[in-house]
Design an enzyme around this catalytic site. Structure first.
Site, PDB file in Angstrom:
ATOM      1  N   CYS A  14      13.332   0.123   0.077  1.00 42.12           N
ATOM      2  CA  CYS A  14      12.835  -1.204  -0.506  1.00 42.12           C
ATOM      3  C   CYS A  14      12.405  -1.978   0.712  1.00 42.12           C
ATOM      4  O   CYS A  14      12.744  -1.929   1.746  1.00 42.12           O
ATOM      5  CB  CYS A  14      13.560  -1.941  -1.566  1.00 42.12           C
ATOM      6  SG  CYS A  14      14.867  -2.792  -1.304  1.00 42.12           S
ATOM      7  N   CYS A  88       7.836  -0.888  -3.538  1.00 38.42           N
ATOM      8  CA  CYS A  88       7.307  -1.725  -2.516  1.00 38.42           C
ATOM      9  C   CYS A  88       5.867  -1.514  -2.104  1.00 38.42           C
ATOM     10  O   CYS A  88       5.539  -2.116  -0.980  1.00 38.42           O
ATOM     11  CB  CYS A  88       8.351  -1.602  -1.236  1.00 38.42           C
ATOM     12  SG  CYS A  88       8.515   0.067  -0.506  1.00 38.42           S
ATOM     13  N   CYS A  92       6.097   0.067   2.170  1.00 40.73           N
ATOM     14  CA  CYS A  92       6.840   1.116   2.489  1.00 40.73           C
ATOM     15  C   CYS A  92       6.067   2.153   3.022  1.00 40.73           C
ATOM     16  O   CYS A  92       5.148   2.967   2.199  1.00 40.73           O
ATOM     17  CB  CYS A  92       7.650   1.755   1.402  1.00 40.73           C
ATOM     18  SG  CYS A  92       9.149   0.297   0.989  1.00 40.73           S
TER      19      CYS A  92
END
Length: 137
Positions: A14, A88, A92
Site C-alpha cells: 500500500c 493504492c 503502486c
C-alpha cells in the site's frame, strides 16, 4: 505458484505501509504458521505504523509495535509469487509477469477504531481465502 523452495511468497503493498499492508502481512503470517513467506512494503512509506491499526491488531493478540514501514523494491516484488496492492491505484507499480491482485480497501488513516476494526476484519477474510488458495487448506 510457489517460489523455488516450494514455499509461496506474498508481498502486500500500500502507499504508506502503515496500515492495510501491515495488517494483511501480520494476519497472513499469523494464520499461515510458516507455510507462506510474507512481506509488506509501501510506495511512499510512512515514518511509523498507524496507531489505530496497531490497536485493532492487538485486540486479536497480534503485536505490530515492532514493525516499521518499508520501501517497496523491485527485488521484493520480483521474489513474490503474488503481489497484492491495497487500494493504492497508480501509486503502486505493476510488475509484469507477476501474479497481481488489487484489494480495494479503505485507508485506515485518520479513521476511528470502529472503522479500522471493520477494515481489519475484511482484510482477515481475504487473507484466509488467499491462504486456502495457496496452501490448499
Amino acid at each position: 505458484m510457489t517460489s523455488p523452495g516450494g514455499t509461496p511468497e506474498v508481498l502486500f503493498v500500500c502507499v504508506h505501509n502503515a496500515g492495510r499492508s501491515q495488517m494483511a502481512a501480520a494476519l497472513l503470517r499469523h494464520h499461515a504458521g510458516g507455510e507462506v513467506v510474507v512481506r509488506s512494503a509501501g510506495s511512499d512509506p510512512a515514518e511509523t505504523i498507524n496507531p489505530a491499526a496497531c490497536e485493532a491488531m492487538l485486540e486479536l493478540g497480534i503485536d505490530l509495535s515492532r514493525e516499521v514501514p518499508k520501501k517497496l523494491t523491485t527485488g521484493a516484488a520480483g521474489a513474490a509469487d503474488v503481489v497484492i496492492t491495497m487500494g493504492c491505484g497508480d501509486a503502486c507499480p505493476v510488475f509484469p509477469g507477476q501474479r497481481s491482485l488489487d484489494w480495494e480497501l479503505a485507508d485506515p488513516a485518520g479513521k476511528p477504531i470502529e472503522e479500522v476494526r471493520a477494515i481489519r476484519d475484511e482484510i482477515d477474510r481475504r487473507v484466509r481465502g488467499l491462504l486456502a488458495e495457496l496452501t490448499g487448506s
